[in-house]
Design a protein around this motif. Structure first.
Motif, PDB file in Angstrom:
ATOM      1  N   MET A  11     -11.004   3.614 -12.779  1.00  0.00           N
ATOM      2  CA  MET A  11     -10.026   2.572 -13.082  1.00  0.00           C
ATOM      3  C   MET A  11      -8.965   2.520 -11.995  1.00  0.00           C
ATOM      4  O   MET A  11      -8.328   3.523 -11.689  1.00  0.00           O
ATOM      5  CB  MET A  11      -9.365   2.829 -14.434  1.00  0.00           C
ATOM      6  N   VAL A  12      -8.788   1.346 -11.426  1.00  0.00           N
ATOM      7  CA  VAL A  12      -7.801   1.129 -10.371  1.00  0.00           C
ATOM      8  C   VAL A  12      -6.633   0.337 -10.938  1.00  0.00           C
ATOM      9  O   VAL A  12      -6.827  -0.741 -11.517  1.00  0.00           O
ATOM     10  CB  VAL A  12      -8.420   0.380  -9.182  1.00  0.00           C
ATOM     11  N   THR A  13      -5.440   0.875 -10.805  1.00  0.00           N
ATOM     12  CA  THR A  13      -4.223   0.151 -11.172  1.00  0.00           C
ATOM     13  C   THR A  13      -3.535  -0.290  -9.894  1.00  0.00           C
ATOM     14  O   THR A  13      -3.213   0.542  -9.036  1.00  0.00           O
ATOM     15  CB  THR A  13      -3.281   1.041 -11.999  1.00  0.00           C
ATOM     16  N   THR A  14      -3.341  -1.592  -9.737  1.00  0.00           N
ATOM     17  CA  THR A  14      -2.754  -2.108  -8.496  1.00  0.00           C
ATOM     18  C   THR A  14      -1.233  -2.167  -8.602  1.00  0.00           C
ATOM     19  O   THR A  14      -0.655  -2.108  -9.683  1.00  0.00           O
ATOM     20  CB  THR A  14      -3.310  -3.496  -8.162  1.00  0.00           C
ATOM     21  N   LYS A  15      -0.616  -2.305  -7.455  1.00  0.00           N
ATOM     22  CA  LYS A  15       0.843  -2.311  -7.382  1.00  0.00           C
ATOM     23  C   LYS A  15       1.406  -3.649  -7.858  1.00  0.00           C
ATOM     24  O   LYS A  15       0.757  -4.693  -7.749  1.00  0.00           O
ATOM     25  CB  LYS A  15       1.303  -2.037  -5.951  1.00  0.00           C
ATOM     26  N   SER A  16       2.625  -3.576  -8.355  1.00  0.00           N
ATOM     27  CA  SER A  16       3.345  -4.782  -8.760  1.00  0.00           C
ATOM     28  C   SER A  16       4.747  -4.718  -8.180  1.00  0.00           C
ATOM     29  O   SER A  16       5.177  -3.693  -7.645  1.00  0.00           O
ATOM     30  CB  SER A  16       3.388  -4.891 -10.291  1.00  0.00           C
ATOM     31  N   GLY A  17       5.483  -5.831  -8.282  1.00  0.00           N
ATOM     32  CA  GLY A  17       6.844  -5.873  -7.769  1.00  0.00           C
ATOM     33  C   GLY A  17       7.777  -4.956  -8.548  1.00  0.00           C
ATOM     34  O   GLY A  17       7.546  -4.648  -9.717  1.00  0.00           O
ATOM     35  N   GLN A  18       8.846  -4.525  -7.881  1.00  0.00           N
ATOM     36  CA  GLN A  18       9.819  -3.623  -8.502  1.00  0.00           C
ATOM     37  C   GLN A  18      11.171  -4.319  -8.642  1.00  0.00           C
ATOM     38  O   GLN A  18      11.465  -5.317  -7.969  1.00  0.00           O
ATOM     39  CB  GLN A  18       9.980  -2.361  -7.656  1.00  0.00           C
ATOM     40  N   GLU A  19      11.998  -3.768  -9.526  1.00  0.00           N
ATOM     41  CA  GLU A  19      13.301  -4.372  -9.809  1.00  0.00           C
ATOM     42  C   GLU A  19      14.374  -3.993  -8.800  1.00  0.00           C
ATOM     43  O   GLU A  19      15.505  -4.481  -8.901  1.00  0.00           O
ATOM     44  CB  GLU A  19      13.766  -3.950 -11.207  1.00  0.00           C
ATOM     45  N   GLU A  20      14.058  -3.145  -7.846  1.00  0.00           N
ATOM     46  CA  GLU A  20      15.081  -2.572  -6.986  1.00  0.00           C
ATOM     47  C   GLU A  20      15.490  -3.480  -5.833  1.00  0.00           C
ATOM     48  O   GLU A  20      16.093  -3.033  -4.863  1.00  0.00           O
ATOM     49  CB  GLU A  20      14.565  -1.246  -6.421  1.00  0.00           C
ATOM     50  N   GLY A  21      15.214  -4.751  -5.908  1.00  0.00           N
ATOM     51  CA  GLY A  21      15.510  -5.639  -4.798  1.00  0.00           C
ATOM     52  C   GLY A  21      14.339  -5.685  -3.841  1.00  0.00           C
ATOM     53  O   GLY A  21      13.243  -5.227  -4.143  1.00  0.00           O
ATOM     54  N   MET A  22      14.584  -6.252  -2.671  1.00  0.00           N
ATOM     55  CA  MET A  22      13.480  -6.418  -1.729  1.00  0.00           C
ATOM     56  C   MET A  22      13.206  -5.130  -0.962  1.00  0.00           C
ATOM     57  O   MET A  22      14.110  -4.498  -0.427  1.00  0.00           O
ATOM     58  CB  MET A  22      13.768  -7.547  -0.745  1.00  0.00           C
ATOM     59  N   THR A  23      11.927  -4.760  -0.933  1.00  0.00           N
ATOM     60  CA  THR A  23      11.463  -3.609  -0.159  1.00  0.00           C
ATOM     61  C   THR A  23      10.248  -4.045   0.653  1.00  0.00           C
ATOM     62  O   THR A  23       9.342  -4.689   0.125  1.00  0.00           O
ATOM     63  CB  THR A  23      11.070  -2.438  -1.074  1.00  0.00           C
ATOM     64  N   VAL A  24      10.247  -3.695   1.925  1.00  0.00           N
ATOM     65  CA  VAL A  24       9.121  -4.001   2.804  1.00  0.00           C
ATOM     66  C   VAL A  24       8.509  -2.688   3.266  1.00  0.00           C
ATOM     67  O   VAL A  24       9.208  -1.822   3.808  1.00  0.00           O
ATOM     68  CB  VAL A  24       9.570  -4.834   4.025  1.00  0.00           C
ATOM     69  N   ASN A  25       7.215  -2.530   3.032  1.00  0.00           N
ATOM     70  CA  ASN A  25       6.481  -1.352   3.483  1.00  0.00           C
ATOM     71  C   ASN A  25       5.459  -1.767   4.528  1.00  0.00           C
ATOM     72  O   ASN A  25       4.819  -2.818   4.398  1.00  0.00           O
ATOM     73  CB  ASN A  25       5.766  -0.683   2.315  1.00  0.00           C
ATOM     74  N   PHE A  26       5.312  -0.949   5.540  1.00  0.00           N
ATOM     75  CA  PHE A  26       4.297  -1.211   6.554  1.00  0.00           C
ATOM     76  C   PHE A  26       3.586   0.096   6.900  1.00  0.00           C
ATOM     77  O   PHE A  26       4.137   1.195   6.727  1.00  0.00           O
ATOM     78  CB  PHE A  26       4.914  -1.829   7.813  1.00  0.00           C
ATOM     79  N   SER A  27       2.356  -0.034   7.364  1.00  0.00           N
ATOM     80  CA  SER A  27       1.601   1.167   7.740  1.00  0.00           C
ATOM     81  C   SER A  27       0.573   0.816   8.802  1.00  0.00           C
ATOM     82  O   SER A  27       0.096  -0.316   8.888  1.00  0.00           O
ATOM     83  CB  SER A  27       0.902   1.779   6.521  1.00  0.00           C
ATOM     84  N   ASN A  28       0.281   1.816   9.599  1.00  0.00           N
ATOM     85  CA  ASN A  28      -0.806   1.736  10.575  1.00  0.00           C
ATOM     86  C   ASN A  28      -1.589   3.041  10.517  1.00  0.00           C
ATOM     87  O   ASN A  28      -1.008   4.120  10.564  1.00  0.00           O
ATOM     88  CB  ASN A  28      -0.279   1.519  11.994  1.00  0.00           C
ATOM     89  N   ASN A  29      -2.889   2.929  10.345  1.00  0.00           N
ATOM     90  CA  ASN A  29      -3.783   4.081  10.433  1.00  0.00           C
ATOM     91  C   ASN A  29      -4.770   3.831  11.548  1.00  0.00           C
ATOM     92  O   ASN A  29      -5.502   2.833  11.522  1.00  0.00           O
ATOM     93  CB  ASN A  29      -4.541   4.294   9.119  1.00  0.00           C
ATOM     94  N   THR A  30      -4.791   4.712  12.522  1.00  0.00           N
ATOM     95  CA  THR A  30      -5.725   4.610  13.638  1.00  0.00           C
ATOM     96  C   THR A  30      -6.537   5.894  13.690  1.00  0.00           C
ATOM     97  O   THR A  30      -5.971   6.979  13.846  1.00  0.00           O
ATOM     98  CB  THR A  30      -4.987   4.388  14.963  1.00  0.00           C
ATOM     99  N   THR A  31      -7.845   5.760  13.546  1.00  0.00           N
ATOM    100  CA  THR A  31      -8.730   6.920  13.525  1.00  0.00           C
ATOM    101  C   THR A  31      -9.859   6.717  14.513  1.00  0.00           C
ATOM    102  O   THR A  31     -10.416   5.618  14.617  1.00  0.00           O
ATOM    103  CB  THR A  31      -9.314   7.135  12.113  1.00  0.00           C
ATOM    104  N   PHE A  32     -10.197   7.781  15.227  1.00  0.00           N
ATOM    105  CA  PHE A  32     -11.289   7.757  16.194  1.00  0.00           C
ATOM    106  C   PHE A  32     -12.424   8.626  15.662  1.00  0.00           C
ATOM    107  O   PHE A  32     -12.196   9.720  15.133  1.00  0.00           O
ATOM    108  CB  PHE A  32     -10.821   8.248  17.558  1.00  0.00           C
ATOM    109  N   PHE A  33     -13.668   8.135  15.812  1.00  0.00           N
ATOM    110  CA  PHE A  33     -14.809   8.778  15.174  1.00  0.00           C
ATOM    111  C   PHE A  33     -15.825   9.271  16.193  1.00  0.00           C
ATOM    112  O   PHE A  33     -16.030   8.659  17.246  1.00  0.00           O
ATOM    113  CB  PHE A  33     -15.508   7.801  14.222  1.00  0.00           C
ATOM    114  N   SER A  34     -16.483  10.360  15.812  1.00  0.00           N
ATOM    115  CA  SER A  34     -17.606  10.903  16.563  1.00  0.00           C
ATOM    116  C   SER A  34     -18.621  11.437  15.558  1.00  0.00           C
ATOM    117  O   SER A  34     -18.293  11.635  14.383  1.00  0.00           O
ATOM    118  CB  SER A  34     -17.137  12.016  17.509  1.00  0.00           C
TER     119      SER A  34
END
Length: 1005
Positions: A242-265
């Motif tokens: 079961m997956v529960t997805t995110k919803s908006g919060q009451e704390e005002g505006m929040t901006v989240n950002f992310s970068n994942n960079t992975t190298f494979f062998s």
């Protein structure tokens, strides 16, 4: 100037005296309320400073602080306290945080329940555990973190599917993978056809859950037992993720950002030799003389450095009446084989609102996902560049064939250059395969849902939900002119497939929560409709007049392949669940669901009923024996029955249309068909020791009967086969999860161990059965579920699902391997297959730890799969061609040791590795492996004054599958080419699993 220096010097000398006069030393002891037990490891901090310490083993502390200060006492599992300093001695009593013991988890249909009130095992994984070391398919990030769940990664590489089996394989003919549910609503199964022989494996695609954005996930709840999943009916017979997805919060505006960079062998590869050259001119085998110097050819050079760059941004804003969440993410990835690409784009929007004095709440969600996949290879002979690469003779120059096409004056364009033929493996130039045999998948998916909840009266509400899910997939295959003749004509070939899946789900639920004196009553009753439509069409064939023009109007219509099919499934259901609690210490749960499934139309059993009952008790509260050791103890037991709908369209006679003509033979309609059923019983305890150690232990047993069989009938009966219910598969096992949290001043340590054990037994297949309509009697005491020429999965009564059988060498009357006395050769026993073992592990262990210290964080996960067996056909064929390290070692040793004597290595290996599959009994390996599955090392920056609006920034180095502590197989035993039930534990030139190293950046405004 001299006066200024003298003034500063005075300040420098006098300031410590002033500070010293203001400082005081505070000491004391910290204990637990009620028990008076000293608490070691409590963090003691001077408020609004970095000055702090922690209590010792006896609960004592001592700290130098300023005047009129406040001390903050904190510890995991206890309520944080702020105490003003009024004297030099300060004794503090800390209260157990009861809210931590009363955690709320999401259960079936999205219903939230207190964990203490559940009669079955529920495991929850927070978002951080999923995104810390991110995988393109977030399901792979659950491996080793959930007890009772066996997760195998697809060998198709980045973005591939995952095999998720909970509490053992239960169904012989049905699906054994878990059901995926998002925000309480089940998803349609979007699993594609899986490789099941030595030929297939090219052009694979990821399943439906693999394309979700991990950053949109709030938590994942795993319902591994039927009692927990019973409210989902027949779709959840194998457990639920079961997956529960995110919803908006009451704390005002929040901006989240992310970068994942992975190298494979490549993670695990077979061992190659570079000392012996080609057998003879024009040959592709490597049984020639020893080279004057080691060859520079290394098959691993064929692999490129793969990568996955994932970027994500989300915006959350809201008030107490209205909250909004929006996210966007992109995945740009290349595999370790050239021209294997994955591009994905995800967009998500969610709005939750309250109206009518908060009596009415509305939740609206919209998601869009677009995915492009190219050349996803799992295994097999067809279109597999690894076969010519692995078997390429050392001493030859591979660079000659990297120019994979050359000008053909006869045809006036470039064609494939490969002078070695197919070698019986449909072999082509490996670089031609990657560049000129193209498999493209383009997928568009739309999900839209809405729900309304109205509070009718205090404790009584009604909820209505609807969700539409559409997935459209376009799959194209393009084979350029001069591709092997088995696959394409002289001008090439083009195939185009369209698959469209549409699901409409809706339900309405009445909810009640009441407290009557010492009794609490909660109940839910509702009805649901799940409607799934699937349409599939394909058209293609050899190209007609223009080489390499991949268009429908250029297909040779006289040789074209066409196919169109589809289905329309519908499940209507009513369900109810109720729980009665006594003083929040004892709970009785009952639930029931009845499904009317379209697959059971025209049968005697046109519906499936699922009951469940459970009882749980907080033993530590009932008998009031809370002690220094046991701060919490719960016992629970539950019984449930779930069903599994049979294959569609077998209750009525159907006649397939082939090349425009209906076939005249069909199966005997199964009007007496019954649904497959699973009866399950589980008991367990949940304990908290010293308020730090958390133990969840479950023992279960299940029996699945009414399995579906399809034996053949004689032609005189008028039918080619019939369907019948019979058979029984039993599973029993243990799930254990142990967690420990401890603080040592600024150091926080969290540890978790999972242990999973399952035993599977085939109690019965098809006993003697007489068909009333024809009078024929049939029985089955074994079933061959297919495989390769040397490997089979065979089901036998008394055996287990996953049993592996292999062919063997001929033996003499004394049981020794027969060796021809004239030429010292061995020979195969073509008709004799022996049991080699089972592809499933005896048990699995996951051990993860995380440490936090003053902004630094370190986490790692060790996964162990103990027991089981696997077969490597890859190794067999490499031995036959003389390119393996083992074949070189045998030559160095003067032959292969057989019955205590050495026999010629070339003749031996060309028998045991000969043909297309070799002799399986010589290539059975232990599947036991222990790996460092995940590692992350990062630093977290918190900006109190918001640097450019930035509140938080984290930079981490991450790794996945960094190395094996133990592994004896020549491939990764945890990888699988087939995410279905069968064709497990075999390697037929599988794409290697991936080792990933990279970094991640996460921030919040």
């Amino acid at each position: 100037m001299v006066k200024k220096i003298f003034f500063l010097l005075c300040i420098g000398l006098g300031l410590p005296q002033i500070i010293s006069a203001q400082e005081q030393t505070v000491s004391g002891i910290v204990t637990e309320v009620g028990s008076g037990m000293p608490l070691p490891g409590v963090t003691v901090m001077e408020k609004r400073t970095s000055n702090g310490t922690s209590t010792d083993f006896n609960g004592d502390f001592s700290l130098a602080v300023g005047e009129n200060t406040i001390l903050v006492f904190s510890m995991i599992g206890y309520e944080t306290q702020e105490v003003p300093v009024t004297s030099g001695e300060l004794n503090v009593e800390m209260q157990i945080n009861t809210e931590a013991l009363d955690e709320v988890v999401v259960t079936a249909l999205g219903i939230k329940r207190e964990e203490r009130a559940l009669a079955y095992n529920v495991q929850e994984i927070e978002s951080q555990e999923i995104v810390q070391v991110k995988d393109a398919n977030f399901i792979n990030s659950l491996a080793g973190k959930v007890a009772g769940v066996n997760i195998s990664t697809s060998s198709t590489g980045i973005g591939g599917s995952a095999r998720v089996v909970m509490r053992g394989t239960k169904s012989i003919s049905g699906n054994n993978n878990a059901l995926y549910v998002v925000d309480g609503i089940p998803l349609p199964s979007l699993q594609s056809d899986q490789p099941s022989d030595i030929f297939s494996g090219a052009g694979q695609t990821g399943d439906g859950i693999s394309i979700f954005n991990p950053e949109d996930i709030e938590s994942v709840t795993v319902l591994s037992g039927p009692a927990a999943a019973a409210l989902y009916g027949s779709a959840a017979a194998n457990g639920v993720v079961m997956v529960t997805t995110k919803s908006g919060q009451e704390e005002g505006m929040t901006v989240n950002f992310s970068n994942n960079t992975t190298f494979f062998s490549p993670f695990v590869l077979p061992d190659f030799q570079n000392l012996y050259g080609v057998t003879e001119a024009g040959s592709y085998s490597s049984w020639g003389d020893e080279l004057s110097e080691p060859s520079s050819y290394d098959p691993t050079d064929f692999f490129q450095t793969g990568f996955n760059v994932t970027n994500s941004v989300s915006i959350s804003t809201g008030t107490d009446k209205n909250q909004t969440y929006f996210s966007a993410s992109s995945v740009a990835a290349e595999g370790i084989i050239n021209n294997n690409n994955l591009d994905r784009y995800n967009f998500s929007f969610r709005n939750t609102s309250n109206f009518l004095d908060d009596k009415l709440s509305m939740d609206i969600t919209a998601m869009y996902m677009y995915t492009e996949e190219q050349n996803m290879l799992a295994q097999g002979q067809y279109f597999n560049p690894l076969i010519p690469i692995y078997l390429f003779p050392p001493g030859r120059d591979i660079r000659k064939y990297q120019v994979f096409e050359r000008y053909n004056p006869t045809r006036n364009f470039q064609t494939q250059y490969w002078p070695f033929g197919d070698q019986g493996f449909q072999m082509q130039n490996p670089y031609w395969i990657t560049q000129r045999n193209i498999f493209n998948n383009d997928k568009n998916r739309y999900l839209m849902s809405g729900s309304l909840n109205y509070d009718i009266y205090e404790g009584i509400s009604i909820t209505g939900r609807v969700k539409f899910d559409r997935n459209n997939a376009l799959n194209e295959r393009k084979y350029y002119a001069s591709t092997a003749g088995l696959f394409a004509g002289e001008n090439g070939a083009y195939y185009r497939q369209n698959a469209d899946t549409r699901q409409l789900y809706t339900d309405v639920i009445m909810n009640m929560n009441k407290q009557v004196e010492d009794f609490s009553i909660s109940a839910n009753i509702g009805a649901s409709l799940q409607d799934v439509e699937y349409d599939f069409s394909t058209f293609g064939g050899n190209l007609q007049g223009v080489p390499n023009l991949f268009a429908l109007h250029n297909i040779n219509l006289n040789q074209a392949e066409t196919l169109q099919n589809g289905y329309h499934d519908q499940t209507q259901a009513i369900f109810a669940t109720a729980q009665v609690g006594y003083k929040n210490m004892a709970f009785l749960d009952v639930s029931a669901r009845n499904d009317w499934v379209s697959a059971l139309a025209n049968t005697d059993a046109n519906s499936i009923f699922y009951p469940s009952v459970g009882l749980s008790a907080i033993v530590s509260d009932l008998f009031d024996f809370n002690s220094d050791t046991f701060s919490y103890l719960k016992a629970r037991a539950s019984y449930s029955e779930v069903g599994n709908a049979p294959q569609r369209y077998i209750s009525i006679a159907t006649y397939p249309v082939i090349n425009g003509y209906p076939q005249t033979s069909t199966f005997l309609p199964a009007t007496g068909l019954e649904p497959e059923r699973t009866e399950s019983f589980e008991v367990g305890i949940n304990a908290r020791l010293w308020n730090r150690l958390k133990i969840d232990l479950t023992a279960y047993t299940s029996s699945t009967y009414n399995q579906l069989f399809n034996p053949s009938l004689s032609s005189s009966s008028g039918y080619d086969s019939f369907y019948v219910n019979a058979g029984q598969i039993d599973n029993k096992g243990i799930e254990l999860s142990v967690g420990y949290d401890q603080e040592f001043g600024d150091l926080k340590w969290s540890s978790n161990l999972t242990y999973s054990l399952n035993r599977n037994k085939i109690e019965q297949l098809l006993p003697s059965y007489t068909i009333e309509e024809t009078g024929e009697t049939v029985s089955l005491d074994s079933l061959n579920m297919g495989g390769t020429g040397s490997y089979r999965m065979i089901l036998t009564e008394g055996g287990s699902m996953g049993d592996i059988y292999v062919n063997t060498l001929r033996r003499d009357a004394q049981g020794y391997i027969y060796v021809n006395p004239m030429n010292y050769s061995v020979s195969p026993d073509q008709e004799r297959f022996v049991k080699a073992g089972n592809s499933n592990p005896d048990y699995m262990i996951g051990f993860r730890n995380s440490f936090e210290y003053k902004g630094f964080n370190l986490g790692f996960l060790v996964n162990a799969r103990v027991g089981g067996e696997v077969v490597s056909v890859t190794q067999a064929i490499m031995d036959a061609y003389g390119v393996s390290e083992a074949s070189a070692q045998a030559r160095d040793d003067g032959g292969v040791l057989v019955n205590g004597f050495r026999v010629p290595s070339q003749s031996y290996y060309q028998v045991v590795g000969g043909g297309t599959s070799g002799i399986g009994s010589r290539y059975v390996y232990s599947a036991t492996n222990v790996r460092l599955a995940e590692v992350s090392l990062g630093y977290n920056l918190d900006f109190e004054n918001k640097f450019l609006g930035l509140k938080n920034l984290n930079f981490s180095l991450i790794g996945r599958n960094l190395f094996m502590f133990y592994n004896k197989a020549p491939f990764d035993p945890q990888a699988t080419a087939n995410t279905g039930t069968y064709y497990q534990g075999v390697d037929y030139f599988m794409q290697p699993s991936l080792q990933g190293i990279g970094f991640s950046v996460r921030g919040r405004f």
